[in-house]
Design an enzyme around this catalytic site. Structure first.
Site, mmCIF file in Angstrom:
data_model
loop_
_atom_site.group_PDB
_atom_site.id
_atom_site.type_symbol
_atom_site.label_atom_id
_atom_site.label_comp_id
_atom_site.label_asym_id
_atom_site.label_seq_id
_atom_site.Cartn_x
_atom_site.Cartn_y
_atom_site.Cartn_z
ATOM 1 N N GLY A 38 0.682 -1.078 -0.306
ATOM 2 C CA GLY A 38 0.571 -0.180 -0.213
ATOM 3 C C GLY A 38 0.162 1.060 0.063
ATOM 4 O O GLY A 38 0.568 2.079 -0.675
ATOM 5 N N ASP A 59 10.121 -7.586 -1.868
ATOM 6 C CA ASP A 59 9.092 -7.494 -1.678
ATOM 7 C C ASP A 59 8.965 -8.958 -1.638
ATOM 8 O O ASP A 59 9.140 -9.631 -2.885
ATOM 9 C CB ASP A 59 7.748 -7.274 -2.070
ATOM 10 C CG ASP A 59 6.737 -7.380 -1.248
ATOM 11 O OD1 ASP A 59 6.179 -8.526 -0.812
ATOM 12 O OD2 ASP A 59 6.041 -6.009 -0.808
ATOM 13 N N SER A 66 -8.265 -8.404 -2.989
ATOM 14 C CA SER A 66 -7.961 -7.277 -1.784
ATOM 15 C C SER A 66 -6.656 -6.237 -1.562
ATOM 16 O O SER A 66 -7.164 -5.114 -0.694
ATOM 17 C CB SER A 66 -7.065 -8.734 -0.345
ATOM 18 O OG SER A 66 -6.501 -8.804 -0.607
ATOM 19 N N GLN A 69 -7.541 -2.474 -3.773
ATOM 20 C CA GLN A 69 -8.328 -1.007 -3.470
ATOM 21 C C GLN A 69 -6.639 -0.603 -3.249
ATOM 22 O O GLN A 69 -7.817 1.147 -3.241
ATOM 23 C CB GLN A 69 -8.874 -1.423 -2.128
ATOM 24 C CG GLN A 69 -9.952 -0.594 -0.959
ATOM 25 C CD GLN A 69 -9.183 -1.079 -0.252
ATOM 26 O OE1 GLN A 69 -8.072 -1.238 -0.393
ATOM 27 N NE2 GLN A 69 -8.997 -0.253 0.684
ATOM 28 N N ARG A 70 -6.288 -0.334 -2.915
ATOM 29 C CA ARG A 70 -5.302 0.452 -2.754
ATOM 30 C C ARG A 70 -3.600 0.308 -3.443
ATOM 31 O O ARG A 70 -2.915 1.323 -3.406
ATOM 32 C CB ARG A 70 -4.799 0.300 -1.300
ATOM 33 C CG ARG A 70 -3.921 -0.822 -1.423
ATOM 34 C CD ARG A 70 -4.422 -1.004 0.598
ATOM 35 N NE ARG A 70 -3.687 -2.082 1.310
ATOM 36 C CZ ARG A 70 -4.296 -3.829 1.158
ATOM 37 N NH1 ARG A 70 -5.720 -3.440 0.189
ATOM 38 N NH2 ARG A 70 -3.971 -4.570 1.379
ATOM 39 N N ASN A 128 5.973 -4.643 9.296
ATOM 40 C CA ASN A 128 5.892 -4.907 10.649
ATOM 41 C C ASN A 128 6.994 -4.562 11.260
ATOM 42 O O ASN A 128 8.371 -4.212 10.410
ATOM 43 C CB ASN A 128 6.068 -6.300 10.199
ATOM 44 C CG ASN A 128 7.148 -7.056 9.833
ATOM 45 O OD1 ASN A 128 8.180 -7.619 10.254
ATOM 46 N ND2 ASN A 128 7.182 -7.322 8.924
ATOM 47 N N CYS A 173 16.067 4.569 17.959
ATOM 48 C CA CYS A 173 15.659 5.425 18.520
ATOM 49 C C CYS A 173 13.981 5.980 18.857
ATOM 50 O O CYS A 173 13.695 6.286 20.567
ATOM 51 C CB CYS A 173 16.155 6.566 18.609
ATOM 52 S SG CYS A 173 18.140 6.422 18.980
ATOM 53 N N CYS A 187 -3.043 -5.314 8.290
ATOM 54 C CA CYS A 187 -5.082 -4.427 7.672
ATOM 55 C C CYS A 187 -5.576 -5.260 7.353
ATOM 56 O O CYS A 187 -6.754 -4.670 7.104
ATOM 57 C CB CYS A 187 -4.392 -3.667 5.852
ATOM 58 S SG CYS A 187 -3.412 -4.353 5.240
ATOM 59 N N CYS A 251 22.598 3.055 17.284
ATOM 60 C CA CYS A 251 23.534 4.302 16.751
ATOM 61 C C CYS A 251 24.339 5.462 17.871
ATOM 62 O O CYS A 251 24.354 6.345 17.638
ATOM 63 C CB CYS A 251 21.681 5.117 16.136
ATOM 64 S SG CYS A 251 20.888 5.917 17.409
#
Length: 255
Positions: A38, A59, A66, A69-70, A128, A173, A187, A251
């Site tokens: 998305g 990916d 589904s 839609q976006r 995630n 951080c 989602c 860091c």
């Protein structure tokens, strides 16, 4: 740039905040996109439209009905195909002059350094915390800026981090160490409005371009460590500044 490329990016070039030097920098840049869902989908559209010369697309998921839609770069003919490969096909059709490299894999701590190597900025739109933290830690280690874009129902968050620089916070951080696990809501569980994801993805693309143009044009203000929170229901936008954690395990050495 050739006359046809100058014509293609003319509306950028006439902007004083971008100009010819800024557009030339974008054309020479390499952006790594983590997640072609998305957020990655609209982000890719606007980064490609801006002429980013090299785009790495990461990916491990397949296109589902589904998603349509976006996730606006995919069509019904893409259902069942790897998102990274379908995104590369879209990119080649949109602008053959751009280089697209697809990696059908999940970014992990083990492969992150290899996947982001050579990037000028990494734009993370993954879904995630485990992946997000792996991306952030790898960026700090490699000295690569990170733009993070995230969404939860009607709230979006976009920020750029330079944890490898002295005095600057990283994404860890911001969220801490408690989110290294992968058990977070998706989602599919909470729902998502396609137009809201588009807003966050486009905002993320613009934030990444600010990073690329740092020191080149006046648009190049990365606003390091400033998390912009978008409320899609009101609508409203607020900003909070993240301080560097002196004990951050990623860091702190750059403090």
């Amino acid at each position: 740039m050739t006359p046809d490329r100058l014509d293609r990016f003319a509306r950028h070039i006439v902007l004083p905040e971008v100009g010819g030097a800024g557009q030339a920098k974008l054309v020479q840049s390499h952006v790594v996109l983590v997640g072609m869902g998305g957020i990655g989908s609209p982000a890719l559209q606007y980064l490609a439209g801006a002429g980013i010369g090299r785009l790495t697309l990461i990916d491990d998921d397949l296109v589902e009905a589904s998603n349509l839609q976006r996730q606006t770069i995919f069509g019904t003919e893409d259902i069942g195909k790897p998102k990274a490969e379908a995104a590369a096909v879209w990119l080649a059709a949109f602008d053959p002059a751009l280089v697209g490299i697809a990696h059908v894999t999940r970014l992990t701590r083990e492969n992150a350094a290899e996947l982001i190597a050579g990037a000028d900025v990494v734009l993370d739109g993954s879904d995630n915390f485990a992946t997000r933290l792996a991306v952030s830690d790898a960026c700090v280690a490699a000295g690569i800026p990170l733009t993070s874009a995230a969404l939860g129902r009607f709230q979006g968050q976009v920020a750029s981090f330079a944890g490898h620089r002295e005095g600057h916070a990283c994404y860890r951080c911001f969220v801490g160490d408690a989110f290294d696990a992968e058990d977070c809501d998706s989602c599919a569980d909470t729902g998502v409005l396609g137009a809201m994801v588009g807003m966050v993805g486009a905002f993320g693309a613009m934030a990444a371009m600010r990073v690329l143009l740092e020191g080149v044009s006046t648009l190049g203000d990365p606003q390091w460590g400033q998390v912009h929170v978008l409320d899609g229901l009101k609508p409203a936008l607020r900003t909070m500044r993240i301080a560097k954690d002196p004990e951050c395990r990623a860091c702190a050495s750059a403090a």
